[in-house]
Design an enzyme around this catalytic site. Structure first.
Site, PDB file in Angstrom:
ATOM      1  N   LYS A  72      -9.778  13.075   8.160  1.00  0.00           N
ATOM      2  CA  LYS A  72      -9.609  12.499   9.638  1.00  0.00           C
ATOM      3  C   LYS A  72      -9.457  13.757  10.329  1.00  0.00           C
ATOM      4  CE  LYS A  72      -6.368   8.554   7.956  1.00  0.00           C
ATOM      5  NZ  LYS A  72      -6.976   7.643   8.477  1.00  0.00           N
ATOM      6  N   ASP A  86       1.576   6.040   5.443  1.00  0.00           N
ATOM      7  CA  ASP A  86      -0.181   5.384   5.059  1.00  0.00           C
ATOM      8  C   ASP A  86       1.684   4.555   3.810  1.00  0.00           C
ATOM      9  OD1 ASP A  86      -1.554   4.432   5.722  1.00  0.00           O
ATOM     10  OD2 ASP A  86      -2.790   5.813   4.234  1.00  0.00           O
ATOM     11  N   ASP A 122     -11.857   7.533   3.702  1.00  0.00           N
ATOM     12  CA  ASP A 122     -10.627   6.663   4.467  1.00  0.00           C
ATOM     13  C   ASP A 122     -10.363   5.249   4.469  1.00  0.00           C
ATOM     14  OD1 ASP A 122      -8.594   7.460   5.718  1.00  0.00           O
ATOM     15  OD2 ASP A 122      -9.726   7.249   8.111  1.00  0.00           O
ATOM     16  N   ARG A 133      -7.664  -0.306   0.654  1.00  0.00           N
ATOM     17  CA  ARG A 133      -8.014  -1.163   0.274  1.00  0.00           C
ATOM     18  C   ARG A 133      -8.215  -1.380  -1.089  1.00  0.00           C
ATOM     19  NH1 ARG A 133     -12.652  -2.062   4.836  1.00  0.00           N
ATOM     20  NH2 ARG A 133     -10.565  -1.393   5.918  1.00  0.00           N
ATOM     21  N   ASP A 153      -2.606  10.015   3.733  1.00  0.00           N
ATOM     22  CA  ASP A 153      -3.726   9.683   3.509  1.00  0.00           C
ATOM     23  C   ASP A 153      -4.570  10.729   4.985  1.00  0.00           C
ATOM     24  OD1 ASP A 153      -6.464   8.554   4.166  1.00  0.00           O
ATOM     25  OD2 ASP A 153      -5.460   6.584   5.223  1.00  0.00           O
ATOM     26  N   LYS A 155       0.516  -0.967   0.068  1.00  0.00           N
ATOM     27  CA  LYS A 155      -0.202   0.019  -0.029  1.00  0.00           C
ATOM     28  C   LYS A 155       0.713   1.512  -0.322  1.00  0.00           C
ATOM     29  CE  LYS A 155      -3.308   2.639   3.268  1.00  0.00           C
ATOM     30  NZ  LYS A 155      -4.051   3.017   4.059  1.00  0.00           N
ATOM     31  N   GLU A 215      -9.806   3.688   2.263  1.00  0.00           N
ATOM     32  CA  GLU A 215      -8.673   3.552   0.309  1.00  0.00           C
ATOM     33  C   GLU A 215      -7.922   2.311   0.195  1.00  0.00           C
ATOM     34  OE1 GLU A 215      -7.546   5.527   2.913  1.00  0.00           O
ATOM     35  OE2 GLU A 215      -5.066   5.156   3.230  1.00  0.00           O
TER      36      GLU A 215
HETATM   37  N1  BES Z   1      -4.103   4.694   6.986  1.00  0.00           N
HETATM   38  C1  BES Z   1      -5.449   4.439   8.060  1.00  0.00           C
HETATM   39  C2  BES Z   1      -5.493   3.192   9.039  1.00  0.00           C
HETATM   40  C3  BES Z   1      -3.968   3.768   9.465  1.00  0.00           C
HETATM   41  C4  BES Z   1      -4.513   3.697  11.427  1.00  0.00           C
HETATM   42  C5  BES Z   1      -2.798   3.186   9.616  1.00  0.00           C
HETATM   43  C6  BES Z   1      -3.497   4.337  11.512  1.00  0.00           C
HETATM   44  C7  BES Z   1      -1.806   3.791  10.723  1.00  0.00           C
HETATM   45  C8  BES Z   1      -1.777   4.449  11.808  1.00  0.00           C
HETATM   46  C9  BES Z   1      -6.273   3.693   7.039  1.00  0.00           C
HETATM   47  O1  BES Z   1      -6.729   4.257   5.655  1.00  0.00           O
HETATM   48  C10 BES Z   1      -7.561   3.800   7.482  1.00  0.00           C
HETATM   49  O2  BES Z   1      -8.009   5.207   7.574  1.00  0.00           O
HETATM   50  N2  BES Z   1      -8.486   2.959   7.857  1.00  0.00           N
HETATM   51  C11 BES Z   1     -10.052   3.230   8.656  1.00  0.00           C
HETATM   52  C12 BES Z   1     -10.766   2.516   8.255  1.00  0.00           C
HETATM   53  C13 BES Z   1     -11.956   2.616   8.654  1.00  0.00           C
HETATM   54  C14 BES Z   1     -12.416   3.895   7.556  1.00  0.00           C
HETATM   55  C15 BES Z   1     -13.097   1.621   8.033  1.00  0.00           C
HETATM   56  C16 BES Z   1      -9.891   3.055   9.643  1.00  0.00           C
HETATM   57  O3  BES Z   1      -8.463   2.820  10.142  1.00  0.00           O
HETATM   58  O4  BES Z   1     -10.026   3.943  10.438  1.00  0.00           O
HETATM   59 ZN    ZN Z   2      -4.873   5.179   4.570  1.00  0.00          ZN
HETATM   60 ZN    ZN Z   3      -7.485   6.025   5.075  1.00  0.00          ZN
END
Ligand code: BES
Ligand code: ZN
Ligand code: ZN
Length: 497
Positions: free
Chosen positions: A275, A286, A345, A349, A268, A263, A347
């Site tokens: 966020k 990220d 968010d 996947r 992000d 990834k 993204e």
């Molecule tokens: N990049 C984030 C995940 C992340 C969180 C990486 C903390 C490093 C540290 C990812 O893209 C994300 O935002 N995931 C969301 C998913 C949710 C919307 C289902 C999350 O983890 O809140």
């Molecule tokens: Zn992310």
């Molecule tokens: Zn994200």
């Protein structure tokens, strides 16, 4: 940089000898070292307790300028990671004291209860990784890495371990490469620039590459990657790196191909599902999966690895703007599967869906592994030091977990319950990109991905926790940790890939 030295420990000329010491067992059979340890224990405040140090200058009969006794705690607690930490912390002290070289005295393998090779590897790795300073953006460079790190051992072990420092150095240089990419700020690593930086590094090795730009992403129907990148002025890319030893007929025997997908979200912000502001700066990390995959391929090329490994690396910036993808938008991924984006968010996947399907179609790999900072939920589950491994193939998950134990890049196998897939059901498209509930978020993310592996043996490694260490670690400065490089090289070395 790394080397093994032998001879008379007392006559070893260096700025600092490091002697690992246990609180309840002598680890050294060399009588000269044993006598030094005796001397240290005569000093009231030192007991060899874990993470305690005693620094002596001008020790009688010792040519080295200093001797640093480094406490390991009880013998029962010893393992490879304890030696990595000891070496890393000792080298960090060396940097603080502005030294330029150090020699670590290797304990006797039997006394330490570890085979010689993993013991020596751990000391060399901890020392090399702990010697990393990231100061590219500092005007004043106050901390200088040491120039020479040696492992002192007896002549027999020195002979047996002769090839080790070179190999450890190649692997750990890969980790440093990944760390620096992750620590780099997002304004310097827009998708185009990051991909060019990856290619610059890869070109120096035996790797071939292809870059798909926005136009070719469109032509190829990569709706996932395009959706993630839509909100940013900096357009997305797909980078393919190919390490193929079969091309040069270097290798006979069974041919196999492993595809690694990483990834690469250069920043992000969450997109329209923005966020919260707190800690958002950490989202420069990220793209840690992409950095780890690139650095792994470079490392494998340097090691002249024996089977083909391809890296498929989607890179995009996830930003909110008038061009950004909206919650509720439905996209068509490379595989043909449609996705309703209920949260922009989630993204990672979407990027991985296209990259995985592309990897399967183009390379027909025997095994597909993706590395991704995918979910905050995985950090909630396993904390900041352990990655989650999600695979429907228990043997593959087991290999990855075992490689994690060997390298100290710890992994934990998580469940892949089929019935949770209903949480991703969409009223309008083939699937949603997220479930309605936050519960089990790391698992639903992994289940979403698994559908794009098209039947190929697949493991997803969620590195959201261990990819980045705000405060640094025992052998890592603050920032990117390079997590995944040593792990993947170890997995490949186990032959199973
Ligand atoms: N990049 C984030 C995940 C992340 C969180 C990486 C903390 C490093 C540290 C990812 O893209 C994300 O935002 N995931 C969301 C998913 C949710 C919307 C289902 C999350 O983890 O809140
Ligand atoms: Zn992310
Ligand atoms: Zn994200």
């Amino acid at each position: 940089m790394l080397n093994i030295i032998t001879g008379d420990v007392l006559k070893t000329i260096c700025q600092c000898l490091v002697v690992p010491v246990c609180e309840d067992k002598l680890l050294h059979v060399d009588p000269a070292v044993a006598a030094l340890v005796d001397k240290a224990f005569k000093i009231k405040e030192f007991h060899g307790k874990k993470d305690t140090f005693l620094l002596l200058y001008d020790v009688d009969g010792v040519k080295a300028e200093r001797v640093l006794f480094a406490g390991l705690g009880p013998h029962a607690s010893l393992n490879a990671e304890a030696f990595r930490i000891l070496a890393g912390k000792s080298v960090k002290k060396g940097i603080q004291n502005e030294l330029s070289d150090m020699a670590l005295v290797m304990p006797d393998a039997d006394a330490a209860g570890l085979p010689a090779e993993p013991l020596a590897s751990a000391l060399l790795e901890g020392a090399f990784l702990g010697n990393h300073v990231f100061d590219a953006y500092k005007t004043e460079k106050t901390r200088k890495p040491l120039k020479r790190l040696s492992l002192f051992t007896d002549s027999q072990a020195a002979e047996a371990l002769a090839g080790l420092p070179g190999r450890v150095e190649i692997i750990c240089r890969g980790t440093l490469l990944a760390r620096e990419w992750v620590s780099m700020p997002s304004n310097d690593k827009t998708p185009d620039r990051l991909v060019r930086s990856f290619v610059r590094a890869a070109e120096k090795e035996d790797l071939s590459f292809t870059i798909l730009d926005e136009k070719s992403l469109k032509q190829n129907g990569m709706g996932g990657i395009l959706a993630v990148g839509a909100g940013s002025r900096c357009k997305p890319r797909l980078l393919v790196l190919d390490y193929n030893p079969y091309q040069n007929q270097k290798t006979a025997g069974v041919k196999q191909t492993v595809a690694l997908v990483g990834k690469g979200v250069t920043f992000d912000a969450g997109g329209i599902s923005l966020k919260p502001a707190a800690h958002m700066e950490e989202m420069k990390s990220d793209m840690a999966g992409a950095a780890a995959v690139t650095a792994t391929l470079i490392t494998l090329a340097r090691l002249e690895h024996h089977f083909r490994v391809v890296g498929v690396i989607p890179v995009a910036e996830n930003m909110p703007s008038g061009d950004a993808v909206r919650p509720g938008d439905i996209i068509k991924t490379y595989s043909g599967r449609t996705v309703e984006i209920t949260n922009t968010d989630a993204e990672g996947r979407l990027l991985l869906a296209d990259a995985m399907a592309y990897a399967v179609k183009m390379f027909k790999p025997d095994i597909l592994i993706d590395l991704a900072t995918l979910t905050g939920a995985c950090v909630v589950a396993l904390g900041e030091k352990i990655a989650g491994v999600f695979s429907k193939d228990p043997a593959l998950a087991g290999e990855i977990v075992a490689a994690g134990d060997a390298t100290g890049e710890r992994c934990w196998a998580m469940p892949m319950p089929d019935d949770y897939k209903t949480l991703l059901k969409s009223e309008f498209a083939d699937t949603n990109n997220v479930s309605d509930t936050r519960h089990g978020g790391a698992i639903t993310g992994a289940l979403f991905l698994a559908d794009f592996a098209q039947g190929v043996r697949h493991a997803h490694i969620d590195i959201a926790g261990p990819a980045y260490a705000k405060k640094g670690g025992d052998y890592c400065p603050p920032g990117g940790t390079g997590f995944g490089v040593r792990l993947m090289v170890e997995v490949m070395g186990r032959g199973k890939g």
